[in-house]
Design a protein around this motif. Structure first.
Motif, short mmCIF file in Angstrom:
data_model
loop_
_atom_site.label_atom_id
_atom_site.label_comp_id
_atom_site.label_asym_id
_atom_site.label_seq_id
_atom_site.Cartn_x
_atom_site.Cartn_y
_atom_site.Cartn_z
N UNK A 1 -3.10 -10.04 -0.63
CA UNK A 1 -3.98 -9.70 0.47
C UNK A 1 -4.67 -10.97 0.98
N UNK A 2 -5.39 -10.88 2.11
CA UNK A 2 -6.09 -12.06 2.64
C UNK A 2 -7.35 -12.38 1.84
N UNK B 1 -1.87 -1.25 -5.78
CA UNK B 1 -1.02 -2.33 -6.26
C UNK B 1 -0.18 -2.98 -5.17
N UNK B 2 0.10 -2.27 -4.09
CA UNK B 2 1.01 -2.81 -3.10
C UNK B 2 0.33 -3.86 -2.22
N UNK B 3 1.14 -4.60 -1.46
CA UNK B 3 0.66 -5.78 -0.74
C UNK B 3 0.80 -5.61 0.76
N UNK B 4 -0.08 -6.25 1.52
CA UNK B 4 0.04 -6.26 2.99
C UNK B 4 0.71 -7.54 3.48
N UNK C 1 -13.46 -14.84 -2.14
CA UNK C 1 -13.36 -13.39 -2.24
C UNK C 1 -12.20 -12.88 -1.39
N UNK C 2 -11.75 -11.69 -1.74
CA UNK C 2 -10.76 -11.02 -0.93
C UNK C 2 -11.42 -10.56 0.36
N UNK C 3 -10.78 -10.81 1.49
CA UNK C 3 -11.34 -10.41 2.78
C UNK C 3 -11.27 -8.91 2.95
N UNK C 4 -10.12 -8.32 2.64
CA UNK C 4 -9.92 -6.88 2.76
C UNK C 4 -8.67 -6.51 1.98
N UNK D 1 -2.70 -12.80 -4.73
CA UNK D 1 -2.64 -11.43 -5.24
C UNK D 1 -3.27 -11.37 -6.61
N UNK D 2 -3.78 -10.20 -6.91
CA UNK D 2 -4.24 -9.91 -8.25
C UNK D 2 -3.64 -8.58 -8.67
N UNK D 3 -3.82 -8.24 -9.93
CA UNK D 3 -3.14 -7.08 -10.49
C UNK D 3 -3.56 -5.78 -9.83
N UNK D 4 -4.77 -5.72 -9.28
CA UNK D 4 -5.25 -4.46 -8.75
C UNK D 4 -5.09 -4.28 -7.26
#
Length: 983
Positions: free
Chosen positions: A921-922, A942-945, A933-936, A914-917
């Motif tokens: 995420x994956x 701010x919230x997480x999947x 890199x972030x996949x999506x 996770x990052x602040x923004x």
């Protein structure tokens, strides 16, 4: 609203409504804990006054571990009364009208820094009663009308400087009852009308100075119930009408001097419910109408002397709802779950098994909001989330799945303001903060698939640029989508108002707008195995996908919203078998069963309903062997046993009922060796045996019936494992599947001593493990080729009895990488590699990484490092000093991105971070900074999947993820979307 910006928690507490405004205490870094207010908007949410100027707290009455206010904010007329410390007067009584100027000290009861330490605040007919110490008369009973002149001691119950210690304040019919000690009678029951003359001892339950110590004072109508102790009966249930004659024992629950220990007293439907203890039944629910005949055990929920109610000390575990008691209990079968009782045995029943099986959901923080029970409960994934209930199983479900709101951790302190309910909850990115939810979302119907409306929430395709919008059915957003939009206003608008963080307003605006964009309509019919399949959906076709260029790929997409709106499907145990993904999932109707997917919606279907109906089979340890999938499951008849499937309902069957009866043999550690399946089972006397199976009943047989084998690992055509026998202790064993071919491989610590081998890991043609070279010593690195001669100590890395304790073995070619403690005064964990020789076992790198979670991807090893950052970042090594480095500092500074779930997928590493923004995420990495890199961002903002379970199958990598709209469901990313890895 993120009051204390970032991951720090403001922990809002003592929420109360006054004049259409919400008041509470909260903490930020600059001001400490102070009084705040909110009208539900960003502009209307602000600190009322910095009572104790600077970072010290003016309001300190909060348990930071429970996020629980230990003293309330009390509304009296148009003002708040509360305890505060301005750093000059100590803890004293303050008042506030909601303005800084109107927030003032009421009275300096005990002048000086020490303060009066007021406690036990209770409002009785327009008067606040409390206990306080004035420095001369001890701790006594006080009263206040919110003015200095109207704040004075009621009575000096223990004359002079002694203290009477008033406590357990309760009100019945305008009369204050409490416990106090006048220095003569001990701690007994007292009452007061607010005057000195009207403050009197009710009854001396235990004559003399010892006292009956009444507590848990609970009003029911015009009667006060409480727990008290006297010599003949022990601690039992009492009642009082305020007179000496009317203060009597209700029932001797545990006859004689033994204690019935009534606790958890609560009024419901004009009667008293409580939990009482007897030697025969343990702690169980009771009910009383105030008579001996009307006081009885309702139901022995956990039969026998075991307690059914394990959490009896705090009121957060039970609540009266419409004359019915809602509470948590453990019946010995379902774990601690939500129960209800109307005071009869027939009306006392389990509401819902939220954490199926014997696991505990531990319902807590029960509160009534607009006639509905809301509470926090833990599901089978260990997530403490927001639930609601109307007292029925169908009406008990997780609210977030209905509203499309965020994932809440440990929600509590529910307070209604206008048409919203405010509460506290924890999120990984923003800490413990204030959240809100529309009241209407609590009463929305949530129907099973068969009765569901045609439109439902859905998230369709979208890659790193995530195009999120209308769905396949072409429907328009419904009311669920409205709540997806409204469930976040406090958080989002809170970011806008933080003007000093100028990068956040746009992000906050996105939080407000995007949830509405997420809404789409998808149908939710269940496709059974063998039924006609629809073609690929979501814009994904096999032909276009496999030939697509990564630069034009549509990206990650939700494969299917398997569950009904009341639940996540929670896909788990993902495994590939010949290009098809198999997994367990719960569709909300049929329970947790075996599913399969080819990556299309039509090709994602349940294989079989192993436990018929709404029951769950909970398939586990999914293990492919040839063209069959082996797993363990519980069909509700045979207990947990070994099953197999060819991917069809007809081809899914029980292999063998190893332990007949409903308990099952609980097979585990399913391990494939040379085309044969080995596994462990439980015997009726709870021993562990080694078995094997060829998939037939006759071919499922015991290999080794003693020795408590464990850690099954395949090495070529052999099974290696650890086991114990009296002659050799706990050592390394081998088996070829026959009893004659099953024997101790080496007695590394000769005689009855044990080498305790652990972390058995095949690398090439060898097996590496950690073991003790001498009895009672520390562990070192060992290797074996499956023969006695080839089983040896590789290197004594940390000479002496301490041991280097190698762990985390992964192989790259014939080289094993691992973490171990190197010699030195600081006992430092470092990265090592070995080729199986003493001279080839060396330290890797000179940057002092503290490695864990090692994963091999191609010719490199990824790992997490705790050397510099508390939470760590992603590192990689190729076995050289120059090639050992941090891959990317995703979150600079000490907090780190906390990478997790590291999984090799071809030449790529998939993981979560996770990052602040963007929340958790994956991500993917090829070992370079540019390629990490972030996949999506499945949940924009701010919230997480919370993705997990990355598994490559066919032309896709699958994972489960929670988009906050459809819940935790199955997602996929076409492998064609991955660019060429950089080496």
């Amino acid at each position: 609203m993120d009051i204390d910006f970032g991951r720090r928690s403001s922990i809002p507490a003592a929420l109360v409504e006054m004049g259409g405004t919400l008041y509470f205490s909260a903490a930020d870094l600059a001001h400490g804990r102070e009084l705040w207010r909110s009208d539900g908007t960003a502009a209307g949410t602000f600190m009322v006054r910095d009572i104790h100027p600077g970072p010290d707290s003016g309001v300190t009455d909060v348990d930071d571990e429970l996020w629980l206010a230990t003293r309330p904010l009390v509304v009296l007329g148009g003002v708040l009364l509360f305890r505060a410390d301005d750093g000059v007067h100590g803890h004293e009584l303050w008042r506030s009208d909601g303005t800084a100027e109107g927030t003032v000290l009421v009275k300096d009861i005990n002048p000086g820094l020490e303060g009066s330490g007021l406690s036990g605040m209770l409002l009785v007919e327009g008067v606040l009663f409390f206990a306080a110490e004035d420095g001369t008369g001890g701790r006594e009973l006080w009263r206040s009308d919110g003015t200095e002149a109207g704040t004075y001691r009621v009575a000096d119950i223990a004359p002079g400087p002694a203290s009477s210690w008033p406590d357990s304040l309760a009100s019945v019919g305008g009369t204050l009852f409490f416990r106090a000690d006048d220095g003569t009678h001990g701690e007994e029951l007292w009452k007061s009308d607010g005057t000195a003359a009207g403050t009197v001892l009710v009854r001396d339950i235990v004559p003399g100075s010892e006292g009956g110590y009444p507590f848990l004072l609970t009003p029911v109508g015009d009667t006060l119930y409480f727990s008290a102790s006297d010599e003949p009966h022990g601690r039992e249930l009492w009642k009082s009408d305020g007179t000496e004659a009317g203060t009597v024992l209700v029932e001797d629950i545990q006859p004689g001097p033994g204690w019935g220990s009534p606790i958890g007293l609560i009024a419901a439907g004009g009667r008293l419910f409580f939990f009482g203890h007897t030697l025969e039944h343990g702690e169980e629910p009771w009910v009383s109408d105030g008579t001996e005949a009307g006081t009885f055990l309702i139901e022995d929920i956990y039969p026998g002397p075991t307690d059914s109610f394990p959490d009896i000390d705090l009121p957060r575990f039970r609540l009266a709802l419409g004359g019915v008691l809602m509470f948590d209990a453990d019946d010995g079968v379902h774990g601690t779950e939500l129960w209800r009782s109307d005071g009869t045995a027939e009306g006392t029943l389990l509401v819902k098994d939220i954490h199926p099986g014997s696991g505990d959901s531990t319902p807590s923080w029960l509160a009534e909001v607009a006639g509905t029970l809301v509470f926090s409960a833990r599901d089978e994934r260990g997530r403490d989330e927001l639930w609601r209930s109307d007292g029925t199983e169908a009406g008990t479900y997780r609210i977030r799945a209905v509203t499309g709101g965020p994932r809440h951790r440990g929600p509590r302190a529910f307070t209604v303001l206008g048409d919203s309910v405010f509460f506290l909850a924890f999120d990984e990115n923003i800490g413990g903060e204030l959240w809100s939810l529309p009241l209407a979302s609590l009463s929305e119907a949530c129907l099973p698939d068969a009765a569901a409306p045609s439109g439902r929430l859905g998230v369709m395709g979208g890659g790193q640029g995530a195009s999120l919008g209308a769905s396949e059915a072409g429907g328009s957003p419904g009311t669920h989508g409205l709540w997806a939009l409204l469930g976040l206003p406090v958080l989002a608008l809170g970011l806008v108002r933080r003007w000093r963080y100028r990068a956040w307003p746009l992000l906050a605006l996105l939080l407000l707008v995007l949830p509405g964009m997420l809404v789409g309509c998808t149908s939710s019919e269940v496709v059974e195995a063998g039924a006609p399949q629809a073609g690929p959906v979501d814009g994904e076709s096999e032909a276009s996908e496999t030939s697509a260029s990564w630069s034009t790929c549509k990206g990650a997409y939700q494969v299917r919203d398997i569950a009904a709106c009341t639940e996540d499907s929670m896909p788990g145990g993902l495994v590939d078998m010949r290009g098809t993904l198999y997994f367990s999932a719960n569709d909300g109707r049929i329970g947790n069963e075996l599913w399969r997917s080819d990556g299309t919606r039509g090709g994602t279907r349940r294989v079989d309903d192993i436990a018929p109906g709404a029951a769950s089979a909970f398939p586990r340890e999914l293990t492919p062997v040839g063209g069959l999938l082996y797993f363990t499951a519980d069909d509700g008849v045979h207990g947990r046993e070994l099953w197999k499937s060819d991917g069809t309902a007809a081809g899914t069957r029980l292999v063998e009922d190893i332990l007949p009866g409903p308990e099952g043999s609980e097979p585990r550690e399913l391990t494939v060796v040379d085309g044969k399946l080995f596994f462990l089972v439980r015997t009726p006397d709870f021993r562990t045996e080694l078995w094997k199976s060829d998939g037939t009943r006759g071919g499922t047989t015991r290999v080794k019936g003693d020795g408590e084998p464990w850690q099954l690992v395949a090495l070529g055509r052999l099974l290696l494992f650890a086991a114990w026998d009296p002659a050799g202790g706990l050592e390394l064993w081998r088996s070829n599947g026959t009893q004659a071919g099953t024997y101790r491989l080496a007695d590394l610590v000769p005689g009855a001593g044990s080498s305790n081998p652990v972390f058995l890991t095949p690398v090439g043609s060898k097996l590496y493990f950690a073991a003790s070279p001498e009895a009672g010593g520390g562990r070192e690195l060992f290797v074996t080729d499956g023969t006695l001669a080839g089983t040896r100590l590789v290197k004594d890395i940390f000479p002496g009895s301490e041991g280097s304790y190698p762990e985390g073995f992964v192989g790259v070619g014939d080289t094993v990488f691992f973490a171990a403690y190197r010699p030195g005064p600081d006992f430092e964990l470092r990265l090592y590699k070995s080729d199986g020789t003493e001279e080839g076992t060396v330290l890797v790198g000179s940057v002092s990484p503290r490695p864990f979670s090692l994963v091999a991807v191609g010719r490199q090893v990824f790992f997490l490092n705790l050397a510099d950052d508390e939470d760590g970042e992603l590192w990689r090594t190729d076995g050289t000093d120059a090639g050992t480095r941090r891959v990317k500092d995703i979150v600079p500074g000490p907090e780190g991105s906390k990478p997790a779930d590291l999984t090799a997928v071809g030449d790529w590493l998939f993981f979560t971070a996770f990052d602040a923004g963007a929340g958790r995420e994956p991500w993917r990495s090829d070992g370079t900074e540019a390629g990490t890199v972030r996949v999506v961002d499945l949940v924009p903002g701010l919230l997480s999947s919370f993705p997990r379970g990355f598994t490559a199958s066919g032309t896709r990598v699958f994972f489960s993820s929670d988009d906050t709209v459809t819940g935790e469901e199955l997602w996929a990313l076409p492998l064609a979307c991955l660019p060429p890895a950089r080496r």
